[in-house]
Design a protein around this motif. Structure first.
Motif, PDB file in Angstrom:
ATOM      1  N   PRO A 224       3.774   5.960 -12.828  1.00 54.53           N
ATOM      2  CA  PRO A 224       2.643   5.309 -12.151  1.00 54.53           C
ATOM      3  C   PRO A 224       2.900   4.963 -10.686  1.00 54.53           C
ATOM      4  CG  PRO A 224       3.623   3.841 -13.782  1.00 54.53           C
ATOM      5  CD  PRO A 224       4.284   5.165 -13.964  1.00 54.53           C
ATOM      6  N   LEU A 225       4.159   4.974 -10.257  1.00 51.25           N
ATOM      7  CA  LEU A 225       4.392   4.741  -8.829  1.00 51.25           C
ATOM      8  C   LEU A 225       4.197   6.029  -8.031  1.00 51.25           C
ATOM      9  CD1 LEU A 225       7.437   2.306  -8.731  1.00 51.25           C
ATOM     10  CD2 LEU A 225       4.993   1.810  -8.799  1.00 51.25           C
ATOM     11  N   ALA A 229      -0.527   7.213 -10.605  1.00 52.04           N
ATOM     12  CA  ALA A 229      -1.352   6.139 -10.037  1.00 52.04           C
ATOM     13  C   ALA A 229      -2.847   6.428 -10.166  1.00 52.04           C
ATOM     14  CB  ALA A 229      -0.978   5.918  -8.571  1.00 52.04           C
ATOM     15  N   PHE A 254      -3.330 -10.020  -6.856  1.00 50.48           N
ATOM     16  CA  PHE A 254      -2.349 -10.399  -5.824  1.00 50.48           C
ATOM     17  C   PHE A 254      -1.678 -11.727  -6.189  1.00 50.48           C
ATOM     18  CE2 PHE A 254      -4.714  -7.659  -2.559  1.00 50.48           C
ATOM     19  CZ  PHE A 254      -3.762  -6.650  -2.640  1.00 50.48           C
ATOM     20  N   ARG A 258       0.817  -8.571  -8.950  1.00 50.98           N
ATOM     21  CA  ARG A 258       0.708  -7.236  -9.545  1.00 50.98           C
ATOM     22  C   ARG A 258       0.407  -6.228  -8.448  1.00 50.98           C
ATOM     23  NH1 ARG A 258      -3.724  -6.760 -13.249  1.00 50.98           N
ATOM     24  NH2 ARG A 258      -4.467  -8.744 -12.635  1.00 50.98           N
ATOM     25  N   LYS A 259       0.920  -5.025  -8.592  1.00 53.67           N
ATOM     26  CA  LYS A 259       0.595  -3.972  -7.616  1.00 53.67           C
ATOM     27  C   LYS A 259      -0.763  -3.397  -7.949  1.00 53.67           C
ATOM     28  CE  LYS A 259       4.619  -2.636  -5.295  1.00 53.67           C
ATOM     29  NZ  LYS A 259       5.600  -1.620  -4.963  1.00 53.67           N
ATOM     30  N   MET A 261      -2.935  -0.302  -7.978  1.00 54.48           N
ATOM     31  CA  MET A 261      -2.701   1.144  -7.907  1.00 54.48           C
ATOM     32  C   MET A 261      -3.691   1.813  -6.943  1.00 54.48           C
ATOM     33  SD  MET A 261      -0.117   1.830  -9.705  1.00 54.48           S
ATOM     34  CE  MET A 261       0.828   0.354  -9.907  1.00 54.48           C
ATOM     35  N   GLY A 262      -3.194   2.826  -6.236  1.00 58.17           N
ATOM     36  CA  GLY A 262      -4.058   3.535  -5.297  1.00 58.17           C
ATOM     37  C   GLY A 262      -4.014   2.954  -3.894  1.00 58.17           C
ATOM     38  N   PHE A 263      -3.153   1.955  -3.685  1.00 62.07           N
ATOM     39  CA  PHE A 263      -3.021   1.354  -2.347  1.00 62.07           C
ATOM     40  C   PHE A 263      -1.566   1.314  -1.923  1.00 62.07           C
ATOM     41  CE2 PHE A 263      -7.031  -0.091  -3.890  1.00 62.07           C
ATOM     42  CZ  PHE A 263      -7.846   0.069  -2.784  1.00 62.07           C
ATOM     43  N   GLY A 264      -1.363   1.357  -0.627  1.00 64.95           N
ATOM     44  CA  GLY A 264      -0.010   1.315  -0.078  1.00 64.95           C
ATOM     45  C   GLY A 264       0.615   2.699  -0.129  1.00 64.95           C
ATOM     46  N   HIS A 265       1.599   2.884   0.694  1.00 68.10           N
ATOM     47  CA  HIS A 265       2.270   4.187   0.720  1.00 68.10           C
ATOM     48  C   HIS A 265       3.658   4.033   1.307  1.00 68.10           C
ATOM     49  CE1 HIS A 265       3.011   8.449   1.352  1.00 68.10           C
ATOM     50  NE2 HIS A 265       2.116   8.610   0.400  1.00 68.10           N
ATOM     51  N   LYS A 309      -5.028  -8.141   1.826  1.00 66.44           N
ATOM     52  CA  LYS A 309      -3.598  -7.816   2.009  1.00 66.44           C
ATOM     53  C   LYS A 309      -3.364  -6.779   3.100  1.00 66.44           C
ATOM     54  CE  LYS A 309       0.569  -8.142  -0.382  1.00 66.44           C
ATOM     55  NZ  LYS A 309       1.162  -9.113  -1.280  1.00 66.44           N
ATOM     56  N   LEU A 311      -3.791  -3.638   3.002  1.00 62.55           N
ATOM     57  CA  LEU A 311      -3.279  -2.342   2.523  1.00 62.55           C
ATOM     58  C   LEU A 311      -4.373  -1.277   2.585  1.00 62.55           C
ATOM     59  CD1 LEU A 311      -1.390  -3.557  -0.683  1.00 62.55           C
ATOM     60  CD2 LEU A 311      -0.311  -2.481   1.297  1.00 62.55           C
ATOM     61  N   VAL A 315      -3.976   8.549  -1.511  1.00 62.00           N
ATOM     62  CA  VAL A 315      -4.627   9.737  -2.079  1.00 62.00           C
ATOM     63  C   VAL A 315      -5.168   9.497  -3.485  1.00 62.00           C
ATOM     64  CG1 VAL A 315      -2.476  10.698  -3.044  1.00 62.00           C
ATOM     65  CG2 VAL A 315      -4.283  12.252  -2.314  1.00 62.00           C
ATOM     66  N   ASP A 316      -4.522   8.577  -4.218  1.00 62.81           N
ATOM     67  CA  ASP A 316      -4.902   8.397  -5.621  1.00 62.81           C
ATOM     68  C   ASP A 316      -6.143   7.543  -5.808  1.00 62.81           C
ATOM     69  OD1 ASP A 316      -2.828   9.829  -7.000  1.00 62.81           O
ATOM     70  OD2 ASP A 316      -1.462   8.371  -6.112  1.00 62.81           O
TER      71      ASP A 316
HETATM   72  N1  COA Z   1      -0.377  -3.589  -4.401  1.00 67.47           N
HETATM   73  C1  COA Z   1       0.124  -4.771  -4.059  1.00 67.47           C
HETATM   74  N2  COA Z   1       1.079  -4.935  -3.124  1.00 67.47           N
HETATM   75  C2  COA Z   1       1.552  -3.831  -2.554  1.00 67.47           C
HETATM   76  C3  COA Z   1       1.086  -2.551  -2.877  1.00 67.47           C
HETATM   77  C4  COA Z   1       0.079  -2.455  -3.838  1.00 67.47           C
HETATM   78  N3  COA Z   1      -0.418  -1.273  -4.181  1.00 67.47           N
HETATM   79  N4  COA Z   1       1.735  -1.635  -2.132  1.00 67.47           N
HETATM   80  C5  COA Z   1       2.600  -2.308  -1.377  1.00 67.47           C
HETATM   81  N5  COA Z   1       2.496  -3.627  -1.641  1.00 67.47           N
HETATM   82  C6  COA Z   1       3.256  -4.685  -1.034  1.00 67.47           C
HETATM   83  C7  COA Z   1       4.631  -4.749  -1.646  1.00 67.47           C
HETATM   84  O1  COA Z   1       4.663  -5.595  -2.794  1.00 67.47           O
HETATM   85  C8  COA Z   1       5.448  -5.275  -0.530  1.00 67.47           C
HETATM   86  O2  COA Z   1       5.240  -6.660  -0.433  1.00 67.47           O
HETATM   87  P1  COA Z   1       6.459  -7.654  -0.089  1.00 67.47           P
HETATM   88  O3  COA Z   1       6.940  -7.197   1.285  1.00 67.47           O
HETATM   89  O4  COA Z   1       5.824  -8.972  -0.136  1.00 67.47           O
HETATM   90  O5  COA Z   1       7.460  -7.398  -1.172  1.00 67.47           O
HETATM   91  C9  COA Z   1       4.824  -4.652   0.672  1.00 67.47           C
HETATM   92  O6  COA Z   1       3.472  -4.343   0.326  1.00 67.47           O
HETATM   93  C10 COA Z   1       5.540  -3.387   1.129  1.00 67.47           C
HETATM   94  O7  COA Z   1       5.380  -2.401   0.159  1.00 67.47           O
HETATM   95  P2  COA Z   1       6.565  -1.653  -0.573  1.00 67.47           P
HETATM   96  O8  COA Z   1       6.357  -1.690  -2.047  1.00 67.47           O
HETATM   97  O9  COA Z   1       7.869  -2.054  -0.018  1.00 67.47           O
HETATM   98  O10 COA Z   1       6.305  -0.188  -0.096  1.00 67.47           O
HETATM   99  P3  COA Z   1       7.065   1.012  -0.698  1.00 67.47           P
HETATM  100  O11 COA Z   1       7.153   1.992   0.377  1.00 67.47           O
HETATM  101  O12 COA Z   1       8.323   0.630  -1.360  1.00 67.47           O
HETATM  102  O13 COA Z   1       6.096   1.458  -1.894  1.00 67.47           O
HETATM  103  C11 COA Z   1       4.399   2.430  -3.091  1.00 67.47           C
HETATM  104  C12 COA Z   1       5.118   2.367  -1.762  1.00 67.47           C
HETATM  105  C13 COA Z   1       3.467   3.623  -3.068  1.00 67.47           C
HETATM  106  C14 COA Z   1       5.402   2.611  -4.258  1.00 67.47           C
HETATM  107  C15 COA Z   1       3.624   1.126  -3.275  1.00 67.47           C
HETATM  108  O14 COA Z   1       2.708   0.964  -2.231  1.00 67.47           O
HETATM  109  C16 COA Z   1       2.911   1.076  -4.610  1.00 67.47           C
HETATM  110  O15 COA Z   1       3.523   0.737  -5.628  1.00 67.47           O
HETATM  111  N6  COA Z   1       1.575   1.404  -4.630  1.00 67.47           N
HETATM  112  C17 COA Z   1       0.845   1.444  -5.851  1.00 67.47           C
HETATM  113  C18 COA Z   1       1.122   2.736  -6.605  1.00 67.47           C
HETATM  114  C19 COA Z   1       0.465   3.916  -5.959  1.00 67.47           C
HETATM  115  O16 COA Z   1      -0.693   3.886  -5.595  1.00 67.47           O
HETATM  116  N7  COA Z   1       1.228   5.009  -5.883  1.00 67.47           N
HETATM  117  C20 COA Z   1       0.749   6.245  -5.329  1.00 67.47           C
HETATM  118  C21 COA Z   1       1.370   6.523  -3.999  1.00 67.47           C
HETATM  119  S1  COA Z   1       0.617   7.934  -3.233  1.00 67.47           S
END
Ligand code: COA
Length: 379
Positions: A224-225, A229, A254, A258-259, A261-265, A309, A311, A315-316
């Motif tokens: 799921p990471l 996702a 938040f 909980r993370k 899904m579909g946000f952050g990269h 947040k 974020l 793509v997902d």
């Molecule tokens: N939801 C909540 N918080 C998020 C988040 C999310 N989707 N993505 C990042 N964050 C937060 C992290 O908890 C972290 O917070 P902190 O500094 O307080 O600990 C901060 O943003 C930095 O993110 P980080 O997890 O260090 O980035 P990363 O490069 O390690 O992780 C992902 C990238 C993709 C693993 C992460 O964004 C994630 O788990 N996203 C959700 C899963 C997803 O959509 N995956 C598909 C990727 S294409």
């Protein structure tokens, strides 16, 4: 005495570490730019097709018209999968996750492939094309079988994306649905050293066979990471009562750390350029179907995550509502990612083998040293 500074700790998750060279795709995470072999993803999303992108990734340049026609014909020829693999799929227990079925099927394909143990060219390139063609057939067959229906034979008259929807549903897709699927495949085709691609390259670098390398990639994509996702996004959207609930749902997530899904990269620090097209397609396909429910809900979730947040959608996020509107079942979202990413995985395997060196990094040992062995009777 000069102070000896400890060496910097390796970045967790190898973030920002350049782990090798590649001429396949490039990302500028700050500016939100993605290019395949130097061609901007926006251009490819608007003007290209999946078949053309596969050629570009495998062969290095855009094809001429004649090359494209030959390549399309080769992909069509390679679509069927051996009956033995379909029989194996029938034997899997009901409830097997489609990604588990797909990983198993691709591993089994290696036992049937006439080129399986031939690691030289041109067998390598043949396997890259064959696996790219077969991935769509397998995913469609897995879905048909788990719903108790028979696989639908590929239609040689249809392009790759339209044929995939045909094999999945047994009905002809509209031109608009076929194009949306085609663009989604273009957008997911490659993404430099993402986790599944890196897994494929590590396996290939040992000179293990191509099917083994792709099996490693599929195992990695399931998480799921990573590829998992998009499925998790749909489950999240389904768990919400409606758009008015989105902001509270996000706040709660938040608050519970909980993370979403579909946000952050791991690389993009701004909008993922693929999300721009998937958002557009999700809205368009929803409007054409007279059902904007999933798009509207997604838009509200995106706004809440941005506001609360900062974020960005990756793509997902919008691929979930798009695939829903294309009639693709939720558990098939990650396998559909593989239908596209097989293009990149196979291109990376070809690139790795073209100039191979075993990938074997080192680890920083953090355990105790010089520990005496205590005989069993004294522990
Ligand atoms: N939801 C909540 N918080 C998020 C988040 C999310 N989707 N993505 C990042 N964050 C937060 C992290 O908890 C972290 O917070 P902190 O500094 O307080 O600990 C901060 O943003 C930095 O993110 P980080 O997890 O260090 O980035 P990363 O490069 O390690 O992780 C992902 C990238 C993709 C693993 C992460 O964004 C994630 O788990 N996203 C959700 C899963 C997803 O959509 N995956 C598909 C990727 S294409």
């Amino acid at each position: 005495m000069p102070e000896v500074k400890p060496e910097a700790k390796p970045a967790a998750g190898l973030r920002n570490v350049v782990a090798g060279e590649s001429a396949l795709s490039s990302i500028d995470g700050q500016r939100g730019v993605l290019a395949y072999r130097g061609i901007d993803i926006h251009e490819l999303a608007e003007r290209s097709s999946f078949e053309e992108v596969v050629f570009l990734l495998h062969r290095g340049t855009l094809p001429t018209r004649a090359q494209l026609e030959d390549f399309e014909a080769a992909l069509v020829r390679e679509r069927p999968v051996p009956a033995g693999v379909v029989a194996l799929l029938r034997g899997l227990p009901a409830g097997t996750h489609p990604m588990t079925a797909l990983r198993t099927a691709v591993s089994a394909l290696g036992a049937f492939d006439p080129d399986a143990e031939d690691g030289a060219e041109p067998a390598r390139s043949r396997k890259a094309v064959r696996l790219t063609a077969q991935m769509a057939t397998l995913v469609a067959a897995i879905d048909r079988l788990r719903h108790g229906t028979e696989p639908v034979a590929p239609d040689p008259g249809l392009p790759h994306a339209a044929n995939f929807l045909w094999m999945l549903k047994g009905t002809r897709p509209t031109a608009s649905a076929a194009r949306a699927m085609d663009v989604a495949l273009v957008l997911h085709a490659d993404h430099e050293f993402n986790a599944s691609t890196f897994a494929a390259r590590v396996a290939a670098s040992t000179l293990a066979d191509t099917h083994g390398a792709i099996t490693a990639a599929l195992a990695t994509l399931k998480g799921p990471l990573h590829g998992g996702a998009n499925e998790a996004v749909m489950q999240m959207l389904e768990s919400m009562a409606g758009p008015e609930q989105a902001a509270a749902w996000v706040r709660d997530a938040f608050a519970q750390k909980r993370k979403i899904m579909g946000f952050g990269h791991a690389v993009y620090r701004t909008e993922d350029p693929r999300a721009t097209h998937l958002r557009r397609l999700s809205r368009q396909v929803g409007e054409e179907a007279g059902d904007r429910r999933w798009y509207d809900l997604s838009e509200r979730v995106e706004a809440a995550v941005r506001a609360q947040k900062g974020l960005y959608a990756n793509v997902d996020f919008y691929s979930a509502s798009l695939y829903r509107m294309l009639g693709i079942p939720t558990e098939l979202f990650t396998p559909v990612f593989a239908v596209s990413r097989i293009a990149g995985w196979t291109a990376h395997v070809l690139e790795q083998l073209g100039n191979n060196r075993l990938i074997r990094p080192e680890s920083e040992y953090t355990g105790p040293r010089d520990v005496a062995y205590v005989p069993l009777e004294r522990r």
